[in-house]
Write a protein that holds these residues in place. Structure first.
Motif, PDB file in Angstrom:
ATOM      1  N   ILE A 157      27.796 -23.422   7.319  1.00 55.05           N
ATOM      2  CA  ILE A 157      26.938 -22.771   6.326  1.00 55.05           C
ATOM      3  C   ILE A 157      27.629 -22.757   4.961  1.00 55.05           C
ATOM      4  N   GLN A 158      28.866 -22.323   4.957  1.00 57.63           N
ATOM      5  CA  GLN A 158      29.591 -22.183   3.697  1.00 57.63           C
ATOM      6  C   GLN A 158      29.906 -23.533   3.060  1.00 57.63           C
ATOM      7  N   LEU A 159      30.239 -24.521   3.885  1.00 63.12           N
ATOM      8  CA  LEU A 159      30.516 -25.854   3.363  1.00 63.12           C
ATOM      9  C   LEU A 159      29.262 -26.494   2.786  1.00 63.12           C
ATOM     10  N   ALA A 160      28.144 -26.338   3.479  1.00 61.42           N
ATOM     11  CA  ALA A 160      26.894 -26.909   2.980  1.00 61.42           C
ATOM     12  C   ALA A 160      26.524 -26.305   1.632  1.00 61.42           C
ATOM     13  N   ARG A 161      26.725 -24.996   1.489  1.00 59.79           N
ATOM     14  CA  ARG A 161      26.474 -24.352   0.206  1.00 59.79           C
ATOM     15  C   ARG A 161      27.460 -24.863  -0.855  1.00 59.79           C
ATOM     16  N   TYR A 162      28.714 -25.060  -0.460  1.00 65.98           N
ATOM     17  CA  TYR A 162      29.714 -25.571  -1.395  1.00 65.98           C
ATOM     18  C   TYR A 162      29.310 -26.948  -1.924  1.00 65.98           C
ATOM     19  N   GLN A 263      45.307 -34.572   8.246  1.00 64.39           N
ATOM     20  CA  GLN A 263      46.144 -33.723   7.396  1.00 64.39           C
ATOM     21  C   GLN A 263      45.493 -33.467   6.036  1.00 64.39           C
ATOM     22  N   LYS A 264      44.845 -34.491   5.473  1.00 58.80           N
ATOM     23  CA  LYS A 264      44.186 -34.317   4.178  1.00 58.80           C
ATOM     24  C   LYS A 264      43.006 -33.358   4.286  1.00 58.80           C
ATOM     25  N   ASP A 265      42.283 -33.426   5.400  1.00 58.01           N
ATOM     26  CA  ASP A 265      41.166 -32.496   5.592  1.00 58.01           C
ATOM     27  C   ASP A 265      41.667 -31.063   5.791  1.00 58.01           C
ATOM     28  N   LEU A 266      42.800 -30.920   6.468  1.00 59.79           N
ATOM     29  CA  LEU A 266      43.397 -29.593   6.610  1.00 59.79           C
ATOM     30  C   LEU A 266      43.773 -29.023   5.243  1.00 59.79           C
ATOM     31  N   GLU A 267      44.336 -29.854   4.389  1.00 57.81           N
ATOM     32  CA  GLU A 267      44.702 -29.414   3.045  1.00 57.81           C
ATOM     33  C   GLU A 267      43.465 -29.068   2.226  1.00 57.81           C
ATOM     34  N   PHE A 268      42.399 -29.864   2.375  1.00 60.02           N
ATOM     35  CA  PHE A 268      41.151 -29.610   1.649  1.00 60.02           C
ATOM     36  C   PHE A 268      40.563 -28.262   2.048  1.00 60.02           C
ATOM     37  N   MET A 269      40.490 -28.009   3.360  1.00 55.09           N
ATOM     38  CA  MET A 269      39.950 -26.744   3.838  1.00 55.09           C
ATOM     39  C   MET A 269      40.845 -25.569   3.443  1.00 55.09           C
ATOM     40  N   SER A 270      42.148 -25.769   3.501  1.00 58.67           N
ATOM     41  CA  SER A 270      43.088 -24.710   3.109  1.00 58.67           C
ATOM     42  C   SER A 270      42.860 -24.286   1.670  1.00 58.67           C
ATOM     43  N   LYS A 271      42.638 -25.274   0.811  1.00 58.58           N
ATOM     44  CA  LYS A 271      42.421 -24.965  -0.616  1.00 58.58           C
ATOM     45  C   LYS A 271      41.103 -24.223  -0.816  1.00 58.58           C
ATOM     46  N   LEU A 272      40.050 -24.627  -0.094  1.00 60.43           N
ATOM     47  CA  LEU A 272      38.771 -23.940  -0.218  1.00 60.43           C
ATOM     48  C   LEU A 272      38.900 -22.474   0.179  1.00 60.43           C
ATOM     49  N   ILE A 273      39.658 -22.225   1.243  1.00 58.02           N
ATOM     50  CA  ILE A 273      39.851 -20.847   1.699  1.00 58.02           C
ATOM     51  C   ILE A 273      40.746 -20.084   0.726  1.00 58.02           C
ATOM     52  N   ASP A 274      41.793 -20.739   0.263  1.00 58.32           N
ATOM     53  CA  ASP A 274      42.719 -20.095  -0.672  1.00 58.32           C
ATOM     54  C   ASP A 274      42.020 -19.741  -1.981  1.00 58.32           C
ATOM     55  N   ASP A 275      41.079 -20.584  -2.413  1.00 60.59           N
ATOM     56  CA  ASP A 275      40.345 -20.349  -3.662  1.00 60.59           C
ATOM     57  C   ASP A 275      39.181 -19.375  -3.493  1.00 60.59           C
ATOM     58  N   GLY A 276      38.900 -18.967  -2.255  1.00 59.78           N
ATOM     59  CA  GLY A 276      37.824 -18.031  -2.013  1.00 59.78           C
ATOM     60  C   GLY A 276      36.454 -18.656  -1.859  1.00 59.78           C
ATOM     61  N   ASN A 277      36.388 -19.997  -1.789  1.00 56.22           N
ATOM     62  CA  ASN A 277      35.102 -20.664  -1.617  1.00 56.22           C
ATOM     63  C   ASN A 277      34.572 -20.529  -0.195  1.00 56.22           C
TER      64      ASN A 277
END
Length: 312
Positions: A157-162, A263-277
């Motif tokens: 849900i959150q990714l689709a909105r992003y 690993q790149k997808d893990l980093e991508f998701m980590s950044k989205l969570i860290d940024d509050g997205n």
């Protein structure tokens, strides 16, 4: 060290909390002190199918602190906080320590807890790869997410909105409030109405666990649209493999995702969570000794988000 191991002869529970030998990393591995690990369908479905890890320890989504590193490790050093996906490296997360190659891990953002960090590797990456890679999600598309209240669904849900989509989520009455809070534009309460009743046709359907016949998805899929199936029982997967190609002969396409650790997808998701997205949804937290109880609950299929095991 303490760990939860699989014992096929277990009378009540096959997951046993016990003492086992602490793993020793080779030159190409990290030894990580586990502080949190989450359960996934990959764990309990592997148990049911008899696909047991060599060390008989399940658990893939982990977060913790690097205890030591093999001499060939370049990306991490002792004391650093990491998160990772061990599914492709023999599992081993339901324990106080685990070893795996450095490509299984990324640095944990300082702003998120170990429990949050352990909640998203498999579920988050599955949602990401389904929507972005298999579904080719685009801005302003109409996206239907079936199975929106579990681990994959809450991230989807959150990714689709992003990605700028208009999201319709299918869930039960008890999960409507949570689903709205995650950003769904429309809700279909499957206990009250069929998914074919309203909101028109969809450009992309994410079917988590395949609870509806494929022909139902085809009826609400726009020409040129894509339906991506994620997970499900063996019979559901076999039906998809047998019929998906046939239903894909026209402009509507049906695709199955077998998510892969990246690993790149893990980093991508980590950044989205860290940024509050994106905000991980954690319903329950158990201690390591209650892992069997946690997995039994997860296996019932009613979890609202993630179930996490906390160590220490």
């Amino acid at each position: 060290m303490k760990a939860v191991t699989y014992n096929k002869r277990g009378v009540h529970d096959k997951l046993i909390y016990c003492d086992v030998e602490k793993p020793v990393p080779n030159d190409n591995e990290l030894l990580v002190k586990i502080l949190a690990v989450s359960g996934n369908a990959a764990d309990y479905r592997s148990m049911r199918m008899g696909l047991i890890p060599e060390k008989k320890i399940f658990g893939a989504d982990v977060a913790g602190i690097v205890e030591s590193a093999g001499k060939n490790i370049q990306l991490f050093k002792p004391g650093e906080e990491v998160l990772g996906d061990l599914a492709g490296f023999g599992f081993g997360g339901f324990a106080e320590y685990a070893v795996a190659p450095e490509r299984a891990f990324v640095l944990k953002p300082a702003q998120i807890s170990f429990e949050e960090a352990a909640s998203f590797p498999i579920s988050g990456i599955t949602a990401l790869q389904a929507l972005r890679d298999k579904g080719n999600i685009k801005n302003l598309q109409k996206v239907l997410i079936v199975g929106s209240s579990g681990g994959v669904g809450t991230f989807a849900i959150q990714l689709a909105r992003y990605f700028g989509a208009e999201v319709t989520a299918v869930c039960s009455t008890k999960n409507v409030e949570q689903t709205i809070s995650l950003g769904a534009d429309h809700i279909i309460d499957y206990s009250k109405e069929p998914i074919t009743k309203k909101y028109g046709d969809f450009d992309l359907i994410l079917a988590v666990n395949g609870n509806y016949p494929l022909i139902t998805y085809r009826r609400v899929l726009n020409p040129g649209g894509i339906c991506v199936m994620v997970g499900g029982t063996l019979s559901q997967i076999f039906k998809f493999m047998a019929l998906g190609w046939l239903l894909s002969l026209g402009s509507r396409k049906f695709r199955f995702l077998a998510a892969k650790s990246d690993q790149k997808d893990l980093e991508f998701m980590s950044k989205l969570i860290d940024d509050g997205n994106i905000k991980p949804v954690i319903e329950r937290i158990y201690p390591l000794e209650k892992t069997a109880e946690a997995m039994n609950y997860l296996g019932e299929g009613h979890a609202k988000g993630k179930v996490v095991i906390k160590l220490g």
